[in-house]
Design an enzyme around this catalytic site. Sequence first.
Site, PDB file in Angstrom:
ATOM      1  N   ILE A  12      -7.138  46.193  82.989  1.00  0.00           N
ATOM      2  CA  ILE A  12      -6.438  45.692  84.182  1.00  0.00           C
ATOM      3  C   ILE A  12      -6.254  44.185  84.088  1.00  0.00           C
ATOM      4  O   ILE A  12      -5.195  43.650  84.418  1.00  0.00           O
ATOM      5  CB  ILE A  12      -7.211  46.058  85.467  1.00  0.00           C
ATOM      6  CG1 ILE A  12      -7.424  47.567  85.576  1.00  0.00           C
ATOM      7  CG2 ILE A  12      -6.456  45.543  86.704  1.00  0.00           C
ATOM      8  CD1 ILE A  12      -8.300  47.994  86.748  1.00  0.00           C
ATOM      9  N   ASP A  31     -13.875  36.075  78.716  1.00  0.00           N
ATOM     10  CA  ASP A  31     -14.135  37.462  78.352  1.00  0.00           C
ATOM     11  C   ASP A  31     -15.062  37.466  77.141  1.00  0.00           C
ATOM     12  O   ASP A  31     -14.877  36.667  76.226  1.00  0.00           O
ATOM     13  CB  ASP A  31     -12.817  38.176  78.018  1.00  0.00           C
ATOM     14  CG  ASP A  31     -12.918  39.694  78.091  1.00  0.00           C
ATOM     15  OD1 ASP A  31     -13.838  40.255  77.470  1.00  0.00           O
ATOM     16  OD2 ASP A  31     -12.071  40.308  78.772  1.00  0.00           O
ATOM     17  N   SER A 120     -14.478  49.241  93.703  1.00  0.00           N
ATOM     18  CA  SER A 120     -14.181  50.607  93.282  1.00  0.00           C
ATOM     19  C   SER A 120     -14.308  51.592  94.430  1.00  0.00           C
ATOM     20  O   SER A 120     -15.097  51.392  95.364  1.00  0.00           O
ATOM     21  CB  SER A 120     -15.162  50.990  92.164  1.00  0.00           C
ATOM     22  OG  SER A 120     -15.196  52.370  91.953  1.00  0.00           O
ATOM     23  N   TYR A 145     -23.143  52.903  89.039  1.00  0.00           N
ATOM     24  CA  TYR A 145     -21.920  52.089  88.982  1.00  0.00           C
ATOM     25  C   TYR A 145     -21.443  51.744  90.398  1.00  0.00           C
ATOM     26  O   TYR A 145     -21.183  50.577  90.721  1.00  0.00           O
ATOM     27  CB  TYR A 145     -20.838  52.840  88.224  1.00  0.00           C
ATOM     28  CG  TYR A 145     -19.509  52.129  88.147  1.00  0.00           C
ATOM     29  CD1 TYR A 145     -19.239  51.225  87.128  1.00  0.00           C
ATOM     30  CD2 TYR A 145     -18.515  52.366  89.093  1.00  0.00           C
ATOM     31  CE1 TYR A 145     -18.020  50.564  87.059  1.00  0.00           C
ATOM     32  CE2 TYR A 145     -17.293  51.721  89.029  1.00  0.00           C
ATOM     33  CZ  TYR A 145     -17.046  50.823  88.001  1.00  0.00           C
ATOM     34  OH  TYR A 145     -15.827  50.177  87.945  1.00  0.00           O
ATOM     35  N   LYS A 149     -21.331  48.042  92.239  1.00  0.00           N
ATOM     36  CA  LYS A 149     -20.110  47.488  92.843  1.00  0.00           C
ATOM     37  C   LYS A 149     -20.342  47.122  94.310  1.00  0.00           C
ATOM     38  O   LYS A 149     -19.894  46.073  94.782  1.00  0.00           O
ATOM     39  CB  LYS A 149     -18.956  48.492  92.722  1.00  0.00           C
ATOM     40  CG  LYS A 149     -18.318  48.563  91.348  1.00  0.00           C
ATOM     41  CD  LYS A 149     -17.571  47.276  91.009  1.00  0.00           C
ATOM     42  CE  LYS A 149     -16.751  47.411  89.740  1.00  0.00           C
ATOM     43  NZ  LYS A 149     -16.085  46.141  89.362  1.00  0.00           N
ATOM     44  N   VAL A 184     -10.203  59.907  81.715  1.00  0.00           N
ATOM     45  CA  VAL A 184      -9.885  61.303  81.440  1.00  0.00           C
ATOM     46  C   VAL A 184      -8.643  61.463  80.565  1.00  0.00           C
ATOM     47  O   VAL A 184      -8.622  62.301  79.644  1.00  0.00           O
ATOM     48  CB  VAL A 184      -9.758  62.096  82.765  1.00  0.00           C
ATOM     49  CG1 VAL A 184      -8.598  61.600  83.621  1.00  0.00           C
ATOM     50  CG2 VAL A 184      -9.622  63.591  82.493  1.00  0.00           C
ATOM     51  N   ILE A 185      -7.587  60.695  80.803  1.00  0.00           N
ATOM     52  CA  ILE A 185      -6.357  60.846  80.015  1.00  0.00           C
ATOM     53  C   ILE A 185      -6.596  60.428  78.572  1.00  0.00           C
ATOM     54  O   ILE A 185      -6.210  61.132  77.625  1.00  0.00           O
ATOM     55  CB  ILE A 185      -5.208  60.031  80.641  1.00  0.00           C
ATOM     56  CG1 ILE A 185      -4.914  60.535  82.057  1.00  0.00           C
ATOM     57  CG2 ILE A 185      -3.956  60.120  79.776  1.00  0.00           C
ATOM     58  CD1 ILE A 185      -3.926  59.680  82.822  1.00  0.00           C
TER      59      ILE A 185
END
Length: 318
Positions: A12, A31, A120, A145, A149, A184-185
């Site tokens: 993102i 980063d 999230s 997770y 967040k 998932v994809i």
Amino acid sequence: MRVLVTGGAGFIGSHLVDRLMEQGYDVRVVDDLSAGDLKNIERWLNSENFEFIKGDLRDLEVAEEAVKGAEVVFHLAANPEVRIGAQSPELLYETNVLITYNLLEAMKKEKVKYLVFTSSSTVYGDAKIIPTPEDYAPLEPISVYGGAKLAAEALISGYAHTFDIRSLVFRLANIIGERSNHGVIYDFINKLKADPNRLEILGDGTQRKSYLHVSDTVEGMLYLFEKFIEEEKVYDVYNLGSDDWITVREIAEIVSKEMGLNPEFYFTGGVDGGRGWKGDVKFMRLSIEKAKSKGWKPKMNSYEAVRRTVQELLRTLK
């Protein structure tokens, strides 16, 4: 504005960097490249108004160096793997809570005005109201997770009100698109490349969630941040997602069709009533009425976002 993007070489983050650079901002990226890839932002590396710092925000000195001169921080740096919480909860603490604390301390010291944070949908846990609005309570994450967040959100709220760091939080649905390297994809494509005749699907396949394309995500973040600047709020929260949702089985069908395959689906059965893994929220759809009331809505629904993402990843994955 001089902008810092943490995690700006990630999925993102790099799309956000592209948009900011195209709009003429002075952009700095920090980063550690643990999840990101320099290839995602290589087109900007020689630009006069772009700076890259390779650094780990778990080091407070790195955070202090990164925020110097910035007017706004877009904080996207985090470990994106929800599933890793069961094996390495300390890693999710460090890469979500600790780095957010370091960043806030550095922003306080340097008197940075604005913070935009990508949280999230996992902070809601198994919400009893769907679509789930921003004021839903109690917030009860079911994964480490999601807990990390939510802890980061709470820290940001505390610093915003105590030290006047105006902060905007986005609770994101499942964000998908080109450059994504997990989820998932991505998993389905790689599994089918390895075995075109059989596709393993975690859980019972009925998991149903909202998906948002990264292009809609970045557009929503920047649009709502502009609206936030115009207002007088010190802290605010928006959901970003789509108006519909889609099952894991339907995603498997779309991926298979786009790849020209007709595999046998094998469902693992999952845990805790068909979840893909421990801590997997089985049903998630966010209310985006608050964002829509400000004039933003996604261009793609979940089905369109999934189909476009499959096409994008098939072009780029070797």
